[in-house]
Design an enzyme around this catalytic site. Structure first.
Site, mmCIF file in Angstrom:
data_model
loop_
_atom_site.group_PDB
_atom_site.id
_atom_site.type_symbol
_atom_site.label_atom_id
_atom_site.label_comp_id
_atom_site.label_asym_id
_atom_site.label_seq_id
_atom_site.Cartn_x
_atom_site.Cartn_y
_atom_site.Cartn_z
ATOM 1 N N PRO A 2 0.763 -1.236 0.000
ATOM 2 C CA PRO A 2 0.000 0.000 0.000
ATOM 3 C C PRO A 2 0.795 1.287 0.000
ATOM 4 O O PRO A 2 1.406 1.664 0.985
ATOM 5 C CB PRO A 2 -0.796 -0.103 1.300
ATOM 6 C CG PRO A 2 -0.046 -1.052 2.160
ATOM 7 C CD PRO A 2 1.056 -1.654 1.372
ATOM 8 N N GLU A 3 0.772 1.990 -1.102
ATOM 9 C CA GLU A 3 1.108 3.407 -1.123
ATOM 10 C C GLU A 3 -0.195 4.137 -1.442
ATOM 11 O O GLU A 3 -1.257 3.514 -1.462
ATOM 12 C CB GLU A 3 2.195 3.692 -2.172
ATOM 13 C CG GLU A 3 3.507 2.959 -1.856
ATOM 14 C CD GLU A 3 4.614 3.245 -2.848
ATOM 15 O OE1 GLU A 3 4.643 4.364 -3.390
ATOM 16 O OE2 GLU A 3 5.436 2.363 -3.091
ATOM 17 N N HIS A 103 -3.856 -14.430 9.776
ATOM 18 C CA HIS A 103 -3.498 -13.048 10.094
ATOM 19 C C HIS A 103 -4.699 -12.110 10.036
ATOM 20 O O HIS A 103 -4.544 -10.921 9.809
ATOM 21 C CB HIS A 103 -2.380 -12.578 9.175
ATOM 22 C CG HIS A 103 -1.192 -13.493 9.212
ATOM 23 N ND1 HIS A 103 -0.431 -13.677 10.338
ATOM 24 C CD2 HIS A 103 -0.659 -14.307 8.273
ATOM 25 C CE1 HIS A 103 0.530 -14.555 10.089
ATOM 26 N NE2 HIS A 103 0.410 -14.954 8.844
ATOM 27 N N ARG A 165 17.487 21.440 1.811
ATOM 28 C CA ARG A 165 17.610 20.079 2.344
ATOM 29 C C ARG A 165 18.660 19.310 1.548
ATOM 30 O O ARG A 165 18.583 19.202 0.334
ATOM 31 C CB ARG A 165 16.246 19.375 2.308
ATOM 32 C CG ARG A 165 15.242 20.091 3.215
ATOM 33 C CD ARG A 165 14.187 19.173 3.713
ATOM 34 N NE ARG A 165 14.736 18.087 4.513
ATOM 35 C CZ ARG A 165 13.996 17.065 4.952
ATOM 36 N NH1 ARG A 165 12.729 17.004 4.657
ATOM 37 N NH2 ARG A 165 14.547 16.123 5.669
#
Length: 281
Positions: A2-3, A103, A165
């Site tokens: 999952p993104e 699970h 950065r």
DNA sequence: CCGACCGCCTGCCTGC
DNA sequence: TGCAGGCAGGCGGTCG
């Protein structure tokens, strides 16, 4: 799994199964995932109606009639299964064999008759329950970056997260404070589409005063395109290797038109990065 | 602030 | 066929 695009698809599935339905039963098969379930978790959910199911980065937020918010994260291997009660009772043995129930950590039985089961082998997922008015103070959400598909995420916003950065650009994209929802796959994908090297410093996308440089504009466009495309991918295409431009394509020809490069793999911040050494500058 | 590293867990693939 | 080792899409922490 999952993104952002995968979480968004889960959101749509859960939305149709849960919104306007009440929690009738809440079954916890263990006391914790990545972190313990909050005290009174099942009791506070039971009887509540789900008003809305929204996504913030990789987080799913179920807004409840009690003005609590159920905060959920899928971690690395978490997913939800929606079934009808009759489907559960009448499950065929061959399907049982294919289904790994070991699970199944949380089972919501909704007033619609649907059950929503959270399955997560590695247990890097989490669930939390917070008062809506405290949601913006939730440690996971308080300092999270802009939604990449919102209008607010533009070149100026990305430049603001990159200015001064010194970290590698790929690592900056993984930082949920810079932009929310991008993970290891789509970071590589977006950089390739934008023609930007994963190794250049994040600061090179902005001037010293924080104005976006041209690459920053391209990257914003690429991020949106890559995420939108992944969300809208047809079911039949979702698990095809061709769904990615570079991820897991080490040693293959670069797909950029006119480019004769070969996709390479490197390590950054303990994660693998896939990129084209020729067309990503 | 930054990079490098670790830990949390299990499953799957590879090579011996 | 078994076993060890490496790797996995997230996130939060420590250390120098």
């Amino acid at each position: 799994m999952p993104e952002l695009p995968e979480v968004e698809r889960v959101r749509r599935t859960l939305e149709s199964a849960m919104v306007d339905a009440r929690f009738v039963r809440v079954l916890l098969n263990r006391e914790d995932l990545r972190q313990p379930f909050p005290a009174g978790f099942a009791r506070r959910l039971r009887g509540q109606t789900v008003r809305a199911l929204v996504r913030r980065g990789k987080y799913l937020l179920a807004e409840l009639s009690s003005d609590d918010v159920l905060v959920m994260h899928l971690g690395m291997t978490g997913w939800f299964r929606v079934e009808t009660a009759s489907g559960l009772a009448g499950r065929k043995p061959d399907r049982d064999a294919a289904l790994d129930n070991r699970h199944d950590h949380v089972v919501f039985t909704m007033s619609s008759g649907l059950t929503v089961t959270f399955n997560d082998p590695r247990r890097f997922g989490m669930m939390d329950l917070v008062a809506a008015r405290h949601l913006t103070k939730h440690p996971s959400l308080a300092t999270i970056g802009p939604e990449p598909l919102s209008r607010r995420f533009d070149a100026a916003a990305l430049a603001a997260g990159c200015v001064n950065r010194r970290i590698a650009l790929k690592v900056a994209l993984l930082d949920q404070h810079v932009v929310a929802g991008i993970g290891n796959i789509y970071a590589s994908e977006a950089l390739h589409l934008a023609g930007l090297s994963p190794f250049r410093r994040a600061s090179t996308l902005a001037t010293r005063s924080g104005q976006p440089r041209p690459g920053c504009v391209r990257l914003v466009t690429a991020i949106k395109a890559v995420l939108r495309r992944a969300i809208s991918l047809k079911e039949s295409d979702r698990y095809r290797a061709s769904r990615f431009r570079v991820y897991d394509h080490e040693g293959e020809h670069c797909s950029t038109p006119g480019c004769r490069g070969t996709i390479a793999r490197a390590w950054q911040a303990g994660r693998s990065t896939f990129y084209c050494p020729v067309c990503q500058k």
